[in-house]
Design a protein around this motif. Structure first.
Motif, PDB file in Angstrom:
ATOM      1  N   VAL A  44       0.839  -1.206   0.000  1.00  0.00           N
ATOM      2  CA  VAL A  44       0.000   0.000   0.000  1.00  0.00           C
ATOM      3  C   VAL A  44       0.869   1.249   0.000  1.00  0.00           C
ATOM      4  O   VAL A  44       0.630   2.201  -0.761  1.00  0.00           O
ATOM      5  CB  VAL A  44      -0.940   0.000   1.227  1.00  0.00           C
ATOM      6  N   ALA A  45       1.910   1.272   0.839  1.00  0.00           N
ATOM      7  CA  ALA A  45       2.807   2.433   0.901  1.00  0.00           C
ATOM      8  C   ALA A  45       3.513   2.649  -0.423  1.00  0.00           C
ATOM      9  O   ALA A  45       3.674   3.789  -0.876  1.00  0.00           O
ATOM     10  CB  ALA A  45       3.811   2.236   2.028  1.00  0.00           C
ATOM     11  N   SER A  46       3.939   1.560  -1.052  1.00  0.00           N
ATOM     12  CA  SER A  46       4.620   1.661  -2.344  1.00  0.00           C
ATOM     13  C   SER A  46       3.692   2.228  -3.408  1.00  0.00           C
ATOM     14  O   SER A  46       4.086   3.066  -4.229  1.00  0.00           O
ATOM     15  CB  SER A  46       5.125   0.287  -2.771  1.00  0.00           C
ATOM     16  N   ARG A  47       2.436   1.796  -3.374  1.00  0.00           N
ATOM     17  CA  ARG A  47       1.445   2.284  -4.347  1.00  0.00           C
ATOM     18  C   ARG A  47       1.182   3.775  -4.155  1.00  0.00           C
ATOM     19  O   ARG A  47       1.096   4.538  -5.125  1.00  0.00           O
ATOM     20  CB  ARG A  47       0.159   1.482  -4.156  1.00  0.00           C
ATOM     21  N   ARG A  48       1.046   4.197  -2.914  1.00  0.00           N
ATOM     22  CA  ARG A  48       0.818   5.615  -2.633  1.00  0.00           C
ATOM     23  C   ARG A  48       2.017   6.464  -3.068  1.00  0.00           C
ATOM     24  O   ARG A  48       1.855   7.562  -3.612  1.00  0.00           O
ATOM     25  CB  ARG A  48       0.551   5.807  -1.145  1.00  0.00           C
ATOM     26  N   LYS A  49       3.215   5.967  -2.799  1.00  0.00           N
ATOM     27  CA  LYS A  49       4.427   6.694  -3.183  1.00  0.00           C
ATOM     28  C   LYS A  49       4.495   6.859  -4.694  1.00  0.00           C
ATOM     29  O   LYS A  49       4.833   7.932  -5.200  1.00  0.00           O
ATOM     30  CB  LYS A  49       5.663   5.955  -2.670  1.00  0.00           C
ATOM     31  N   TYR A  50       4.155   5.801  -5.431  1.00  0.00           N
ATOM     32  CA  TYR A  50       4.181   5.855  -6.897  1.00  0.00           C
ATOM     33  C   TYR A  50       3.194   6.896  -7.409  1.00  0.00           C
ATOM     34  O   TYR A  50       3.517   7.706  -8.279  1.00  0.00           O
ATOM     35  CB  TYR A  50       3.837   4.472  -7.450  1.00  0.00           C
ATOM     36  N   ARG A  51       1.987   6.872  -6.848  1.00  0.00           N
ATOM     37  CA  ARG A  51       0.978   7.841  -7.285  1.00  0.00           C
ATOM     38  C   ARG A  51       1.421   9.275  -6.973  1.00  0.00           C
ATOM     39  O   ARG A  51       1.220  10.181  -7.782  1.00  0.00           O
ATOM     40  CB  ARG A  51      -0.354   7.548  -6.612  1.00  0.00           C
ATOM     41  N   LYS A  52       1.987   9.468  -5.787  1.00  0.00           N
ATOM     42  CA  LYS A  52       2.419  10.815  -5.417  1.00  0.00           C
ATOM     43  C   LYS A  52       3.488  11.314  -6.366  1.00  0.00           C
ATOM     44  O   LYS A  52       3.502  12.492  -6.750  1.00  0.00           O
ATOM     45  CB  LYS A  52       2.934  10.829  -3.978  1.00  0.00           C
ATOM     46  N   GLN A  53       4.397  10.446  -6.791  1.00  0.00           N
ATOM     47  CA  GLN A  53       5.426  10.839  -7.757  1.00  0.00           C
ATOM     48  C   GLN A  53       4.787  11.261  -9.073  1.00  0.00           C
ATOM     49  O   GLN A  53       5.200  12.253  -9.686  1.00  0.00           O
ATOM     50  CB  GLN A  53       6.394   9.678  -7.980  1.00  0.00           C
ATOM     51  N   GLN A  54       3.771  10.512  -9.508  1.00  0.00           N
ATOM     52  CA  GLN A  54       3.073  10.848 -10.749  1.00  0.00           C
ATOM     53  C   GLN A  54       2.361  12.197 -10.629  1.00  0.00           C
ATOM     54  O   GLN A  54       2.426  13.039 -11.527  1.00  0.00           O
ATOM     55  CB  GLN A  54       2.066   9.752 -11.082  1.00  0.00           C
ATOM     56  N   LEU A  55       1.676  12.392  -9.510  1.00  0.00           N
ATOM     57  CA  LEU A  55       0.936  13.633  -9.312  1.00  0.00           C
ATOM     58  C   LEU A  55       1.865  14.831  -9.139  1.00  0.00           C
ATOM     59  O   LEU A  55       1.524  15.955  -9.518  1.00  0.00           O
ATOM     60  CB  LEU A  55       0.011  13.506  -8.099  1.00  0.00           C
ATOM     61  N   THR A  56       3.057  14.606  -8.588  1.00  0.00           N
ATOM     62  CA  THR A  56       4.044  15.683  -8.462  1.00  0.00           C
ATOM     63  C   THR A  56       4.442  16.200  -9.834  1.00  0.00           C
ATOM     64  O   THR A  56       4.711  17.398 -10.003  1.00  0.00           O
ATOM     65  CB  THR A  56       5.277  15.181  -7.690  1.00  0.00           C
ATOM     66  N   THR A  57       4.452  15.323 -10.825  1.00  0.00           N
ATOM     67  CA  THR A  57       4.738  15.746 -12.198  1.00  0.00           C
ATOM     68  C   THR A  57       3.717  16.777 -12.671  1.00  0.00           C
ATOM     69  O   THR A  57       4.057  17.765 -13.319  1.00  0.00           O
ATOM     70  CB  THR A  57       4.719  14.528 -13.146  1.00  0.00           C
ATOM     71  N   VAL A  58       2.446  16.540 -12.316  1.00  0.00           N
ATOM     72  CA  VAL A  58       1.385  17.483 -12.686  1.00  0.00           C
ATOM     73  C   VAL A  58       1.574  18.810 -11.948  1.00  0.00           C
ATOM     74  O   VAL A  58       1.479  19.890 -12.536  1.00  0.00           O
ATOM     75  CB  VAL A  58      -0.007  16.891 -12.369  1.00  0.00           C
ATOM     76  N   ALA A  59       1.846  18.726 -10.643  1.00  0.00           N
ATOM     77  CA  ALA A  59       2.051  19.942  -9.856  1.00  0.00           C
ATOM     78  C   ALA A  59       3.222  20.759 -10.396  1.00  0.00           C
ATOM     79  O   ALA A  59       3.168  21.991 -10.425  1.00  0.00           O
ATOM     80  CB  ALA A  59       2.290  19.572  -8.388  1.00  0.00           C
ATOM     81  N   ASN A  60       4.270  20.081 -10.862  1.00  0.00           N
ATOM     82  CA  ASN A  60       5.442  20.787 -11.393  1.00  0.00           C
ATOM     83  C   ASN A  60       5.117  21.566 -12.668  1.00  0.00           C
ATOM     84  O   ASN A  60       5.725  22.601 -12.943  1.00  0.00           O
ATOM     85  CB  ASN A  60       6.583  19.810 -11.643  1.00  0.00           C
ATOM     86  N   VAL A  61       4.168  21.059 -13.438  1.00  0.00           N
ATOM     87  CA  VAL A  61       3.738  21.792 -14.639  1.00  0.00           C
ATOM     88  C   VAL A  61       3.115  23.128 -14.232  1.00  0.00           C
ATOM     89  O   VAL A  61       3.378  24.170 -14.843  1.00  0.00           O
ATOM     90  CB  VAL A  61       2.730  20.947 -15.458  1.00  0.00           C
ATOM     91  N   ILE A  62       2.310  23.105 -13.184  1.00  0.00           N
ATOM     92  CA  ILE A  62       1.661  24.329 -12.703  1.00  0.00           C
ATOM     93  C   ILE A  62       2.697  25.285 -12.127  1.00  0.00           C
ATOM     94  O   ILE A  62       2.662  26.496 -12.387  1.00  0.00           O
ATOM     95  CB  ILE A  62       0.588  23.983 -11.645  1.00  0.00           C
ATOM     96  N   VAL A  63       3.627  24.752 -11.347  1.00  0.00           N
ATOM     97  CA  VAL A  63       4.700  25.583 -10.777  1.00  0.00           C
ATOM     98  C   VAL A  63       5.511  26.228 -11.894  1.00  0.00           C
ATOM     99  O   VAL A  63       5.937  27.385 -11.791  1.00  0.00           O
ATOM    100  CB  VAL A  63       5.602  24.735  -9.854  1.00  0.00           C
ATOM    101  N   GLY A  64       5.705  25.497 -12.985  1.00  0.00           N
ATOM    102  CA  GLY A  64       6.451  26.040 -14.120  1.00  0.00           C
ATOM    103  C   GLY A  64       5.790  27.245 -14.756  1.00  0.00           C
ATOM    104  O   GLY A  64       6.452  28.053 -15.423  1.00  0.00           O
ATOM    105  N   LEU A  65       4.476  27.393 -14.540  1.00  0.00           N
ATOM    106  CA  LEU A  65       3.755  28.565 -15.043  1.00  0.00           C
ATOM    107  C   LEU A  65       3.841  29.750 -14.087  1.00  0.00           C
ATOM    108  O   LEU A  65       3.350  30.835 -14.394  1.00  0.00           O
ATOM    109  CB  LEU A  65       2.283  28.214 -15.267  1.00  0.00           C
ATOM    110  N   GLY A  66       4.452  29.519 -12.918  1.00  0.00           N
ATOM    111  CA  GLY A  66       4.601  30.595 -11.944  1.00  0.00           C
ATOM    112  C   GLY A  66       3.560  30.599 -10.843  1.00  0.00           C
ATOM    113  O   GLY A  66       3.454  31.572 -10.091  1.00  0.00           O
ATOM    114  N   TYR A  67       2.793  29.509 -10.712  1.00  0.00           N
ATOM    115  CA  TYR A  67       1.755  29.430  -9.692  1.00  0.00           C
ATOM    116  C   TYR A  67       2.121  28.342  -8.666  1.00  0.00           C
ATOM    117  O   TYR A  67       2.796  27.368  -8.989  1.00  0.00           O
ATOM    118  CB  TYR A  67       0.394  29.109 -10.315  1.00  0.00           C
ATOM    119  N   ARG A  68       1.650  28.512  -7.440  1.00  0.00           N
ATOM    120  CA  ARG A  68       1.931  27.551  -6.378  1.00  0.00           C
ATOM    121  C   ARG A  68       1.029  26.327  -6.534  1.00  0.00           C
ATOM    122  O   ARG A  68      -0.149  26.442  -6.860  1.00  0.00           O
ATOM    123  CB  ARG A  68       1.720  28.193  -5.012  1.00  0.00           C
ATOM    124  N   ALA A  69       1.605  25.153  -6.284  1.00  0.00           N
ATOM    125  CA  ALA A  69       0.844  23.914  -6.414  1.00  0.00           C
ATOM    126  C   ALA A  69       1.452  22.856  -5.505  1.00  0.00           C
ATOM    127  O   ALA A  69       2.650  22.878  -5.215  1.00  0.00           O
ATOM    128  CB  ALA A  69       0.846  23.417  -7.860  1.00  0.00           C
TER     129      ALA A  69
END
Length: 319
Positions: A44-69
């Motif tokens: 379960v922990a491994s699955r959550r960690k994997y998902r969080k890494q994937q979602l961090t990729t999305v957040a980084n796209v928003i940060v790249g536009l100059g907005y907090r995420a």
């Protein structure tokens, strides 16, 4: 009148990001007990960690536009809320019947920060973020009702204010149904949004009876029961079930769910602008006079919605 703030919630599937593999101890259910409790926790922990890494990729796209995420991980408590000063990226799982099903594409939820409805810069931010994330993460909408607009009152909605919004919305829901909506999926009966005007409490009432009944509610709880009566729906959460939802009133917000799913930034921003103007007009001193008029597109775009850009975007008579 209290300052109103607006936020957007969108649900989509990313064709670029993969979901974490499902937790399966063994394909033979008779052997499922062979996986120990510690092994299960590690999985379960491994699955959550994997998902969080994937979602961090999305957040980084928003940060790249100059907005907090940031990545938001929902907690068990319903009173644990995300930080509404930043863009929140969360994992979303679709439901089929009462059970979840596994899909290869990662379900992504985007929740914008609450922004002042009086500062039109939010329209540029919302449009930029949605368009960029959709393009970079190859998003597609999972079902016809995956767009939600939250309107928050900074000092909280009083019972009288909530009644005013509900009176105006119940009268004009069917008129709003006629608008020129732009969605990314064809209309479907699955995941259909429930009508407030045609719910079991209000459908047989005249306009006068409708306004009177809503105005006579003596508490927020009674108003919620009247506008959003309980419905057994295992697919859609209660907050997204009705065209207008009061289930978040204890968090000082009203949620609008009438617009079909769309991942085009300008369309989402236009709908947010429409909802914001609608609520402002519902809470204005002129609302008493507006409620006396026969609901129509003329009244909607002449007395409630004032921006010419919104008439151009939504008025079906201009198609």
């Amino acid at each position: 009148m209290s300052m109103l703030r607006i936020a957007f919630e969108l649900r989509a599937n990313s064709l670029k990001l993969e979901n974490a593999p499902p937790l399966v101890a063994h394909r033979n259910p008779n052997l499922a007990h062979l996986q120990s409790a510690p092994e299960h926790r590690v999985a379960v922990a491994s699955r959550r960690k994997y998902r969080k890494q994937q979602l961090t990729t999305v957040a980084n796209v928003i940060v790249g536009l100059g907005y907090r995420a940031s990545v938001y991980v929902p907690q068990v408590s319903p009173f644990y809320q995300p930080n509404m000063e930043v863009w929140n990226v969360a994992h979303m799982e679709e439901q089929v019947g009462a059970a979840k099903h596994f899909q290869l594409a990662l379900g992504v939820g985007l929740l914008s920060p609450f922004m002042s409805s009086e500062n039109q810069q939010w329209e540029l931010e919302v449009s930029a973020v949605i368009n960029r994330v959709t393009e970079e993460m190859s998003l597609e909408v999972p079902h016809p009702r995956a767009l939600h607009v939250h309107i928050l009152s900074e000092s909280g909605f009083t019972l009288g204010q909530a009644q005013s919004v509900c009176q105006m919305y119940a009268l004009y829901e069917t008129v709003i149904d006629e608008l020129r909506f732009v969605g990314d999926l064809p209309s479907a009966t699955t995941h259909a949004v429930e009508s407030v005007r045609r719910n079991e409490n209000l459908r047989d009432l005249s306009a006068e009876e409708l306004l009177s009944l809503i105005g006579r509610t003596s508490s927020v709880s009674e108003l919620i029961q009247l506008i959003n009566p309980p419905i057994d729906n295992p697919v859609v959460t209660t907050t997204h079930l009705y065209t207008i939802s009061l289930f978040q009133l204890h968090f000082d917000r009203i949620v609008f769910n009438q617009h079909p799913s769309v991942l085009r930034g300008n369309v989402v921003a236009n709908w947010g602008h429409f909802v914001s103007e609608f609520v402002h007009s519902s809470l204005s001193p002129q609302s008493v006079d507006i409620l006396r008029l026969e609901p129509s597109l003329d009244v909607l775009f002449g007395h409630i919605i004032h921006a010419d850009s919104l008439k151009t975007a939504f008025d079906p008579r201009l198609a």
